[in-house]
Design a protein around this motif. Structure first.
Motif, short mmCIF file in Angstrom:
data_model
loop_
_atom_site.label_atom_id
_atom_site.label_comp_id
_atom_site.label_asym_id
_atom_site.label_seq_id
_atom_site.Cartn_x
_atom_site.Cartn_y
_atom_site.Cartn_z
N UNK A 127 -8.89 -18.99 -13.47
CA UNK A 127 -8.78 -18.43 -12.13
C UNK A 127 -9.94 -18.85 -11.23
N UNK A 128 -11.16 -18.68 -11.69
CA UNK A 128 -12.31 -18.98 -10.83
C UNK A 128 -12.97 -20.31 -11.20
N UNK A 160 -12.33 -17.06 -20.55
CA UNK A 160 -12.19 -17.63 -21.88
C UNK A 160 -12.97 -16.78 -22.88
N UNK A 161 -12.37 -16.52 -24.03
CA UNK A 161 -13.01 -15.67 -25.03
C UNK A 161 -13.35 -16.47 -26.29
N UNK A 162 -13.97 -15.81 -27.23
CA UNK A 162 -14.30 -16.46 -28.51
C UNK A 162 -13.13 -16.46 -29.48
N UNK A 163 -12.03 -15.89 -29.08
CA UNK A 163 -10.85 -15.84 -29.96
C UNK A 163 -9.61 -16.29 -29.20
N UNK A 202 -7.13 -20.60 -19.48
CA UNK A 202 -8.56 -20.89 -19.59
C UNK A 202 -8.73 -21.81 -20.80
N UNK A 203 -9.57 -22.82 -20.65
CA UNK A 203 -9.69 -23.85 -21.68
C UNK A 203 -11.12 -23.95 -22.19
N UNK A 204 -11.24 -24.37 -23.43
CA UNK A 204 -12.58 -24.48 -23.99
C UNK A 204 -12.64 -25.47 -25.14
#
Length: 120
Positions: free
Chosen positions: A53-54, A103-106, A32-34
């Motif tokens: 994934x989604x 994706x998370x904040x960390x 997951x990318x951000x």
């Protein structure tokens, strides 16, 4: 995971920039990318992200309707198209990668950042 950002620069208010982030070292399809940003004297903030994934996307309220995140799994890259830029968008923009489905904040992996400056 190694992340390298590019595409930053100086642009006038109302202009556009496209940031790119090249990833290596892990199967990109499962990342997951951000994008985050940090302006001088301010805390780092999440800008946009896309799950592996989604492919669900998530945006900060301040950029909704102006920024678009996308990914190219064949090229191992993620992009941030930034339109209608404002001086408040001035910051160092960081690409980040997360092994989690959402994706998370960390996120555990970070790029070194690219400077975006919007002149008034």
């Amino acid at each position: 995971v190694q992340l390298v950002e590019s595409g930053g620069g100086l642009v006038q208010t109302g202009g556009s920039l496209r940031l790119s982030c090249a990833a290596s070292g892990r199967i990109f399809t499962w990342l997951s990318m951000g994008w985050f940003r940090q302006a001088p004297g301010k805390e780092r903030e999440h800008v946009a992200s896309i799950n592996w994934k989604d492919e669900k996307t998530n945006y900060a309220d301040s950029v909704k309707g102006r920024f678009t995140i996308s990914r190219d799994n064949a090229q191992n890259e993620v992009y941030l198209q930034m339109n209608s830029l404002k001086p408040d968008d001035t910051a160092v923009y960081y690409c980040a990668a997360d092994h989690r489905q959402t994706f998370t904040d960390s996120p555990p992996w970070w790029g070194r950042g690219t400077q975006v400056t919007v002149s008034s």
